[in-house]
Design a protein around this motif. Structure first.
Motif, PDB file in Angstrom:
ATOM      1  N   HIS A 313       0.752  -1.330   0.035  1.00 52.68           N
ATOM      2  CA  HIS A 313       0.075   0.120   0.008  1.00 52.68           C
ATOM      3  C   HIS A 313       0.800   1.247  -0.046  1.00 52.68           C
ATOM      4  O   HIS A 313       0.523   2.310  -0.718  1.00 52.68           O
ATOM      5  N   ARG A 314       1.921   1.271   0.777  1.00 55.62           N
ATOM      6  CA  ARG A 314       2.888   2.451   0.671  1.00 55.62           C
ATOM      7  C   ARG A 314       3.531   2.615  -0.762  1.00 55.62           C
ATOM      8  O   ARG A 314       3.356   3.656  -1.171  1.00 55.62           O
ATOM      9  N   HIS A 315       3.718   1.627  -1.270  1.00 59.16           N
ATOM     10  CA  HIS A 315       4.514   1.544  -2.754  1.00 59.16           C
ATOM     11  C   HIS A 315       3.584   1.990  -3.596  1.00 59.16           C
ATOM     12  O   HIS A 315       3.959   3.093  -4.361  1.00 59.16           O
ATOM     13  N   VAL A 316       2.267   1.639  -3.756  1.00 61.23           N
ATOM     14  CA  VAL A 316       1.539   2.003  -4.860  1.00 61.23           C
ATOM     15  C   VAL A 316       0.881   3.502  -4.443  1.00 61.23           C
ATOM     16  O   VAL A 316       0.401   4.399  -5.136  1.00 61.23           O
ATOM     17  N   THR A 317       1.106   4.006  -3.095  1.00 61.88           N
ATOM     18  CA  THR A 317       0.636   5.497  -2.725  1.00 61.88           C
ATOM     19  C   THR A 317       1.553   6.165  -3.289  1.00 61.88           C
ATOM     20  O   THR A 317       1.345   7.511  -3.972  1.00 61.88           O
TER      21      THR A 317
END
Length: 357
Positions: A313-317
């Motif tokens: 989730h942090r990556h795609v954010t």
């Protein structure tokens, strides 16, 4: 991570620090996405939000949400993660602002959840429920009310999404299966006691073929093609079940040539819009795959090397933030006053074709 680190420093530990920032640090991603959505809406005039399904091939079975899935574009079944993205449609472009990671039912198992750090409140949900969740997030942060424009032909239980959106007051213009049961708008009981039980539902396709009104020379405008005249068959309908009182929807489809059957059926709550405006909205999902390809090719959407739920989730954010910034820079650089000017995109060397770990 290595390419990004090398672009800004010679430190041999920088890439590891960046990796930990994404995969292990405690920052929350949803507030960042909410702010990103508001930031984009304040600098553009989004007309709608769309849904993009991103398939990320995986070689092993350790990454969060990985499962076996048939991918029509590849013509085969692969190991993969599947992300559902919320895109704001702004003129000729679409920018990603929110995401959900699909968790199949087997990811209810405690062992898998502990290993990949899935929060207790997060449970496997069908696609229609994840779309509702994205719609609720859009409404909760005070963003302008925008209709959902998406293709539901391959979505299981599309009627549950339709009723859920309408129950929450979310407008939509959705491609629906031709088999979707509908009722003509004139089937209300004469005493006002609800739907006439003597009237049976018919499929959306049959309604358009037998009771739809044919409109000729409607000017259809899309974001990929210039204005062109087209034939449209349309009519007002109700859904067989749902909240009371019953409400009207518009069902419509293009008719390629005289005497031919209608093509893709669309259902919308936006009965007040002109057919030209509805056709323009209906063209939006056609640009979503291009936005997904840009995320994959220019921003490293598929290149996350971690395996955890928070890390994904942090990556795609961060990928979404980079894409939004670049997209808005291309549209109107003067609209980004007070921010650092957009740098050339950092592109890691492309790997040979095949599945990524």
């Amino acid at each position: 991570m290595r390419s990004m680190a090398a672009a800004i420093t010679d430190s041999p530990t920088a890439s590891q620090s960046l990796h930990r920032f994404v995969n292990a640090s405690p920052w929350e991603w949803q507030p960042v996405r909410d702010e990103l959505r508001r930031w984009v809406a304040a600098r553009t005039r989004p007309k709608a939000w769309t849904v993009g399904i991103a398939v990320v091939p995986k070689r092993g079975d350790q990454s969060c949400g990985v499962h076996r899935r048939f991918v029509p574009d590849l013509g085969r079944t692969i190991n993969c993660q599947v992300g559902m993205g919320q895109f704001l449609a702004t003129g000729r472009s679409q920018v990603p602002v929110d995401w959900r990671l699909h968790l199949p039912s087997e990811w209810s198992e405690d062992r898998l959840r502990r290993r990949t750090r899935i929060p207790e409140a997060v449970q496997p949900l069908p696609a229609w429920a994840q779309m509702l969740d994205l719609a609720d997030a859009l409404a909760a942060d005070g963003s302008p009310a925008l209709p959902l424009v998406a293709d539901l032909r391959d979505c299981a239980e599309p009627d549950r999404l339709l009723h859920g959106l309408r129950h929450r007051g979310h407008d939509f213009a959705l491609t629906v299966p031709g088999t979707l049961p509908v009722l003509p708008s004139v089937t209300a009981h004469p005493c006002g006691s609800g739907m006439d039980p003597a009237v049976s539902p018919v499929s959306a396709r049959r309604f358009l073929e037998t009771e739809g009104e044919l409109l000729r020379s409607v000017i259809g405008t899309s974001h990929l093609h210039p204005s062109r005249p087209t034939r449209v068959v349309t009519g007002l309908i109700r859904l067989p079940r749902g909240p009371q009182p019953q409400r009207f929807y518009r069902l419509f489809a293009e008719v390629p040539r005289e005497g031919e059957r209608p093509t893709t059926a669309w259902l919308t709550t936006l009965v007040h819009l002109s057919m030209e405006e509805l056709l323009e909205l209906a063209s939006l999902p056609g640009t979503t795959p291009r936005a997904l390809r840009r995320l994959e090719g220019s921003f490293g959407f598929q290149d996350f090397e971690g395996r955890s739920y928070p890390g994904w989730h942090r990556h795609v954010t961060l990928v979404s933030a980079a894409c939004c910034y670049q997209e808005l820079s291309d549209i109107d650089p003067t609209g980004l006053a007070g921010t650092v000017s957009a740098a050339p995109l950092l592109r890691a060397p492309r790997q040979a074709a095949g599945l990524r770990v």
